[in-house]
Design a protein around this motif. Structure first.
Motif, PDB file in Angstrom:
ATOM      1  N   THR A   1       2.986  -1.506  -9.777  1.00  0.00           N
ATOM      2  CA  THR A   1       2.634  -0.084  -9.726  1.00  0.00           C
ATOM      3  C   THR A   1       2.117   0.290  -8.339  1.00  0.00           C
ATOM      4  OG1 THR A   1       0.323  -0.399 -10.380  1.00  0.00           O
ATOM      5  CG2 THR A   1       1.965  -0.170 -12.151  1.00  0.00           C
ATOM      6  N   ILE A   2       2.206   1.574  -8.011  1.00  0.00           N
ATOM      7  CA  ILE A   2       1.683   2.048  -6.733  1.00  0.00           C
ATOM      8  C   ILE A   2       0.164   1.898  -6.693  1.00  0.00           C
ATOM      9  CG2 ILE A   2       1.314   4.108  -5.316  1.00  0.00           C
ATOM     10  CD1 ILE A   2       4.038   2.851  -4.952  1.00  0.00           C
ATOM     11  N   ASP A   3      -0.489   2.106  -7.828  1.00  0.00           N
ATOM     12  CA  ASP A   3      -1.949   1.914  -7.887  1.00  0.00           C
ATOM     13  C   ASP A   3      -2.340   0.515  -7.410  1.00  0.00           C
ATOM     14  OD1 ASP A   3      -2.975   4.336  -8.681  1.00  0.00           O
ATOM     15  OD2 ASP A   3      -2.741   3.948 -10.813  1.00  0.00           O
ATOM     16  N   PHE A   4      -1.617  -0.481  -7.904  1.00  0.00           N
ATOM     17  CA  PHE A   4      -1.929  -1.859  -7.542  1.00  0.00           C
ATOM     18  C   PHE A   4      -1.548  -2.128  -6.087  1.00  0.00           C
ATOM     19  CE2 PHE A   4      -1.164  -6.597  -8.084  1.00  0.00           C
ATOM     20  CZ  PHE A   4      -2.518  -6.904  -8.106  1.00  0.00           C
TER      21      PHE A   4
ATOM     22  N   THR B   1      10.081   2.867  -5.321  1.00  0.00           N
ATOM     23  CA  THR B   1      10.857   1.642  -5.509  1.00  0.00           C
ATOM     24  C   THR B   1      10.864   0.786  -4.249  1.00  0.00           C
ATOM     25  OG1 THR B   1      12.293   2.703  -7.137  1.00  0.00           O
ATOM     26  CG2 THR B   1      13.132   0.716  -6.080  1.00  0.00           C
ATOM     27  N   LYS B   2      11.047   1.434  -3.110  1.00  0.00           N
ATOM     28  CA  LYS B   2      11.119   0.686  -1.855  1.00  0.00           C
ATOM     29  C   LYS B   2       9.761   0.118  -1.451  1.00  0.00           C
ATOM     30  CE  LYS B   2      15.227   3.023  -0.150  1.00  0.00           C
ATOM     31  NZ  LYS B   2      15.885   3.765   0.938  1.00  0.00           N
ATOM     32  N   ILE B   3       8.703   0.878  -1.689  1.00  0.00           N
ATOM     33  CA  ILE B   3       7.361   0.382  -1.372  1.00  0.00           C
ATOM     34  C   ILE B   3       7.064  -0.872  -2.192  1.00  0.00           C
ATOM     35  CG2 ILE B   3       4.889   0.837  -1.610  1.00  0.00           C
ATOM     36  CD1 ILE B   3       5.471   3.755  -0.870  1.00  0.00           C
ATOM     37  N   LEU B   4       7.388  -0.829  -3.473  1.00  0.00           N
ATOM     38  CA  LEU B   4       7.141  -1.974  -4.345  1.00  0.00           C
ATOM     39  C   LEU B   4       8.006  -3.170  -3.948  1.00  0.00           C
ATOM     40  CD1 LEU B   4       6.818  -0.232  -7.843  1.00  0.00           C
ATOM     41  CD2 LEU B   4       4.999  -0.990  -6.301  1.00  0.00           C
ATOM     42  N   SER B   5       9.233  -2.899  -3.488  1.00  0.00           N
ATOM     43  CA  SER B   5      10.106  -3.990  -3.039  1.00  0.00           C
ATOM     44  C   SER B   5       9.508  -4.702  -1.835  1.00  0.00           C
ATOM     45  CB  SER B   5      11.498  -3.448  -2.683  1.00  0.00           C
ATOM     46  OG  SER B   5      12.156  -2.944  -3.822  1.00  0.00           O
ATOM     47  N   VAL B   6       9.002  -3.925  -0.880  1.00  0.00           N
ATOM     48  CA  VAL B   6       8.404  -4.524   0.316  1.00  0.00           C
ATOM     49  C   VAL B   6       7.118  -5.259  -0.056  1.00  0.00           C
ATOM     50  CG1 VAL B   6       7.450  -4.077   2.596  1.00  0.00           C
ATOM     51  CG2 VAL B   6       9.385  -2.731   1.787  1.00  0.00           C
ATOM     52  N   ALA B   7       6.316  -4.655  -0.922  1.00  0.00           N
ATOM     53  CA  ALA B   7       5.045  -5.269  -1.316  1.00  0.00           C
ATOM     54  C   ALA B   7       5.265  -6.621  -1.985  1.00  0.00           C
ATOM     55  CB  ALA B   7       4.282  -4.332  -2.251  1.00  0.00           C
TER      56      ALA B   7
END
Length: 294
Positions: A80-83, A61-67
Motif C-alpha cells: 500500500t502507499i501508506d506503508f 502501481t509504479k511506486i509500489l513496483s520500485v519500492a
C-alpha cells in the motif's frame, strides 16, 4: 554537410529556443507538480500525501513496483502507499515520483535510432548503481544520486522526441562521417545532451547538485557543485558497458576522466572493470524489476 549556414552559436540558440518551448507544454502531469509541492512542505501529513498519490492509479502501481525492487531491499512486501510512505519516507518518494513522471512524459516510440526499452533500462541501471555506490561511499542522501543517475541521459530522450529530425542527422554523421555521438550532437544541435538535460532540469527546479551532475557526468572534473556525485554517475554509466547489462550503444566511446579515476583510486580504466565486478549481482538483480518503466 549539416546546416553550414549556421554558426555553432546559432545552432545552440536555435536548440535552446526549441527546448525552452517544452517548458510551456504540459509534459508533466498536474498531479505530479501537486505532489512535488506538498513533499517539500514539512507540515504535510502522510494522509494528505496518500490522498493525492491515490488519484493516479498508474503512479501508485509504479511506486509500489520500485519500492519492492532490489533498489531498496526491504524485508517486507510493500502493498500500500501508506506503508510505502512509512518505510521509505518523503525524500525517497520524491525521488521515485520525479524519475517515474519525467521518464513517462518524455517517452517516444522506438525506432531505428533509439530503442525506448533499452534506453529506460539503461537509465534505471545507472540510477540504481549510483544510489548503491553513493550509499557505500557514505553519502547522506543517496536518493539524489539515484535521480542524477536515472536522469543523466534525459537530454537524449528530449532530442529524440522533440528534435527527431536532428536525431536522425546525428546518426547520419555517426554512420557516414564516423563522428562520435557527442561530436555529432554539437555539430547538429550546437550543444550536447548533457547540456540539454541540465537546462531542462534546472528550469524544472531540480536541486543544483543534480543539475550539475547531469551536466558533467562525462567530465566530472569540470563540475562546480557536485563533482563527487558526477563521478559516481560517470562510473555507474561506465559500469553498464563493462558488465554488458543495460548498456547504451551511444556510450561506446565513453571513458572515465582523470578526476573520476583519482576519486575512485583507479590508476587506469582496467581498475574500473574490477570495481564493476563487485556490483555485478546488483545489476542482474535489477533486471527483474524494470516492468514499471514500460
Amino acid at each position: 554537410m549539416i546546416m553550414t549556414d549556421l554558426s555553432l552559436q546559432q545552432k545552440r540558440e536555435r536548440t535552446t529556443k526549441i527546448i525552452s518551448n517544452i517548458l510551456n507544454l504540459n509534459v508533466i502531469p498536474k498531479v505530479v507538480f501537486e505532489l512535488m509541492k506538498i513533499l517539500d512542505n514539512p507540515n504535510t501529513t502522510a494522509g494528505e500525501l496518500n490522498k493525492i498519490i491515490s488519484k493516479d492509479q498508474a503512479l501508485v502501481t509504479k511506486i509500489l513496483s520500485v519500492a519492492n525492487s532490489p533498489l531498496y531491499g526491504l524485508q517486507r512486501k510493500v502493498a500500500t502507499i501508506d506503508f510505502a510512505i512509512l518505510v521509505l519516507g518523503f525524500k525517497e518518494l520524491k525521488s521515485i515520483i520525479s524519475v517515474i513522471s519525467i521518464s513517462d512524459a518524455l517517452k517516444n516510440k522506438t525506432d531505428k535510432y533509439l530503442n525506448q526499452k533499452e534506453f529506460m533500462l539503461h537509465s534505471y541501471m545507472v540510477g540504481a548503481a549510483s544510489k548503491k555506490i553513493a550509499k557505500d561511499m557514505g553519502f547522506q542522501n543517496s536518493g539524489e544520486a539515484f535521480i542524477a543517475g536515472f536522469l543523466h541521459d534525459i537530454g537524449i530522450s528530449v532530442v529524440h522526441r522533440y528534435l527527431h529530425s536532428n536525431f536522425a542527422l546525428i546518426f547520419d554523421l555517426m554512420e557516414n562521417q564516423k563522428m562520435t555521438f557527442r561530436d555529432a550532437e554539437v555539430e547538429v544541435n550546437g550543444m550536447t545532451h548533457e547540456e540539454i538535460g541540465s537546462f531542462l532540469l534546472e528550469k524544472w527546479n531540480f536541486p543544483a547538485e543534480i543539475c550539475d551532475a547531469v551536466l558533467n557526468h562525462h567530465n566530472p572534473g569540470k563540475a562546480q557543485i557536485s563533482p563527487a556525485m558526477a563521478s559516481i554517475v560517470s562510473v555507474s554509466d561506465y559500469m553498464t558497458q563493462s558488465l554488458k547489462v543495460g548498456e547504451l550503444k551511444l556510450d561506446k566511446d565513453n571513458h572515465l576522466d582523470d578526476y573520476t579515476l583519482s576519486k575512485f583510486n583507479f590508476e587506469k580504466e582496467l581498475d574500473a572493470e574490477k570495481f564493476a565486478a563487485k556490483y555485478k549481482d546488483l545489476f542482474w538483480e535489477q533486471l527483474e524489476f524494470v516492468r514499471f518503466l514500460n
